[in-house]
Design a protein around this motif. Sequence first.
Motif, short mmCIF file in Angstrom:
data_model
loop_
_atom_site.label_atom_id
_atom_site.label_comp_id
_atom_site.label_asym_id
_atom_site.label_seq_id
_atom_site.Cartn_x
_atom_site.Cartn_y
_atom_site.Cartn_z
N HIS A 1 -9.06 11.29 1.62
CA HIS A 1 -8.96 10.51 2.89
C HIS A 1 -9.94 11.11 3.78
O HIS A 1 -10.24 12.27 3.56
N ASP B 1 -2.48 0.39 10.69
CA ASP B 1 -3.92 -0.02 10.28
C ASP B 1 -4.65 -0.36 11.71
O ASP B 1 -5.90 -0.84 11.57
N LYS C 1 0.64 -1.03 0.05
CA LYS C 1 -0.10 0.16 0.13
C LYS C 1 0.82 1.29 0.12
O LYS C 1 1.69 1.40 0.82
N LYS D 1 -7.49 8.84 7.50
CA LYS D 1 -7.84 7.39 7.52
C LYS D 1 -8.08 7.21 5.94
O LYS D 1 -8.76 7.90 5.49
N THR D 2 -7.52 6.28 5.21
CA THR D 2 -7.73 5.75 3.98
C THR D 2 -8.87 4.98 3.77
O THR D 2 -9.21 4.39 4.96
N ASP D 3 -9.36 4.76 2.70
CA ASP D 3 -10.66 3.92 2.33
C ASP D 3 -10.13 2.29 2.66
O ASP D 3 -11.15 1.65 2.91
N ASN D 4 -9.02 2.07 2.39
CA ASN D 4 -8.53 0.67 2.69
C ASN D 4 -7.99 0.53 3.94
O ASN D 4 -7.37 -0.49 4.51
N GLY D 5 -8.22 1.27 5.07
CA GLY D 5 -8.04 1.13 6.43
C GLY D 5 -6.88 1.45 7.05
O GLY D 5 -6.52 1.04 8.32
N LEU D 6 -5.99 2.22 6.48
CA LEU D 6 -4.69 2.86 6.85
C LEU D 6 -5.06 4.16 7.81
O LEU D 6 -5.53 5.07 7.07
N THR E 1 -2.88 9.45 -1.33
CA THR E 1 -3.31 8.56 -2.38
C THR E 1 -4.99 8.82 -2.85
O THR E 1 -5.17 8.15 -3.78
#
Length: 395
Positions: free
Chosen positions: A177, A291, A51, A230-235, A174
């Motif tokens: 967020h 995460d 990621k 917080k990113t959409d993929n949980g980071l 990226t």
Amino acid sequence: MKTLMTTLAALLLSGAAAPAQELRSPDGNLQMRFSLDEAGTPRYELLRGDKVVVKPSRMGFLLRGKSGSVQFGGDVAASAPVRPTESLCDEFEILDAQTSTFDETWQPVWGEESSIRNHYNELCVTLRQPQSDRRMAIRFRLFDDGLGFRYEFPVQPNLVYFVIADECTEFAMTGDHTAWWIPGDYDTQEYDYTCSRLSEIRGHMSGSITDNLSQTAFSPTGVQTSLQLKTDNGLYINLHEAALVDFPAMHLELDDRTMVFKAHLTPDPNGDKAYMQTPATTPWRTVIVSDDARDILASRLTLNLNEPCKIEDTSWIRPCKYMGVWWEMITGRSSWSYTDDLQSVHLDTDDLTKVRPNGRHGATTANVKRYIDFAAAHGMDAVLVEGWNIGWEDW
């Protein structure tokens, strides 16, 4: 226990884009890549596993140049003095690169833990602008939970005293967020946090700036550090700084078209950002990533990047648990002001006996006694009082 191992890789690169220098965290989960693009601009990138945490992001500074003038529409009478800048963010070549690893355990003066491990891998890249013969080093430290980097200016003939006009450091996100943020402000941090998408900061900004007698918001997309994302993929990502000494505080200004944050330094009244004399270093810019949101709070990366305590005898320092009367004024339960009759109070001339108390002032002797009794009964060490009795009508 402390171990130190250094490997030197001497690189003399110029012209085309330089190959990327890679650095991994001790556990191998984080990877940082540093490179120069075709314009000789330093860029870094941070990944966690597969990621991307921070996309390739620009680095460097603009220096204040000599005074000049600019003309508007060819009208000499309309000319105005300007203060041009000189770039310290492009036309670089890599002069040298060194890697090392460091591992120690140290004891803080106080805190949640009796010992803290300081374990990182380091890359220090020395850059040179061939035309100006100016040199700048960028030191990266990659921990298991994040990245710290700072700029270093060694002693050199062509860079002795200089003024920083702007910092070009970027944090390229990226995506759009989720962010927990407060407005970028030179004077206060006393704002409620807003939770929104990055693209929504501009729309929420005016409503997030609540009244305060000392405030200077600088941008419709400017926010303060530390900034939690917080990113959409949980980071979870936290952007901040460490070892802030003899340098302006860093805010972040968002380009909400590209989702790129740029460092925004607090200026002086002339608009200048920092006055430097070599040898010099900047504070660390930090990116903490996990995460699990709890890991962000538990991170010791900032403490490890701060300088060690310089106080030899720390026996007199101990943590103190206190309570404050001010909170009920902030929440509106009571008032900062003793009276509503006067907007400004002169303590040496006004006859306060002729002023009507509003009956809502929080920091009265009677109310403070209640707080003292409560603190004593519940193990609090101190009570903080602001505006005792006379109020803060004139701040």
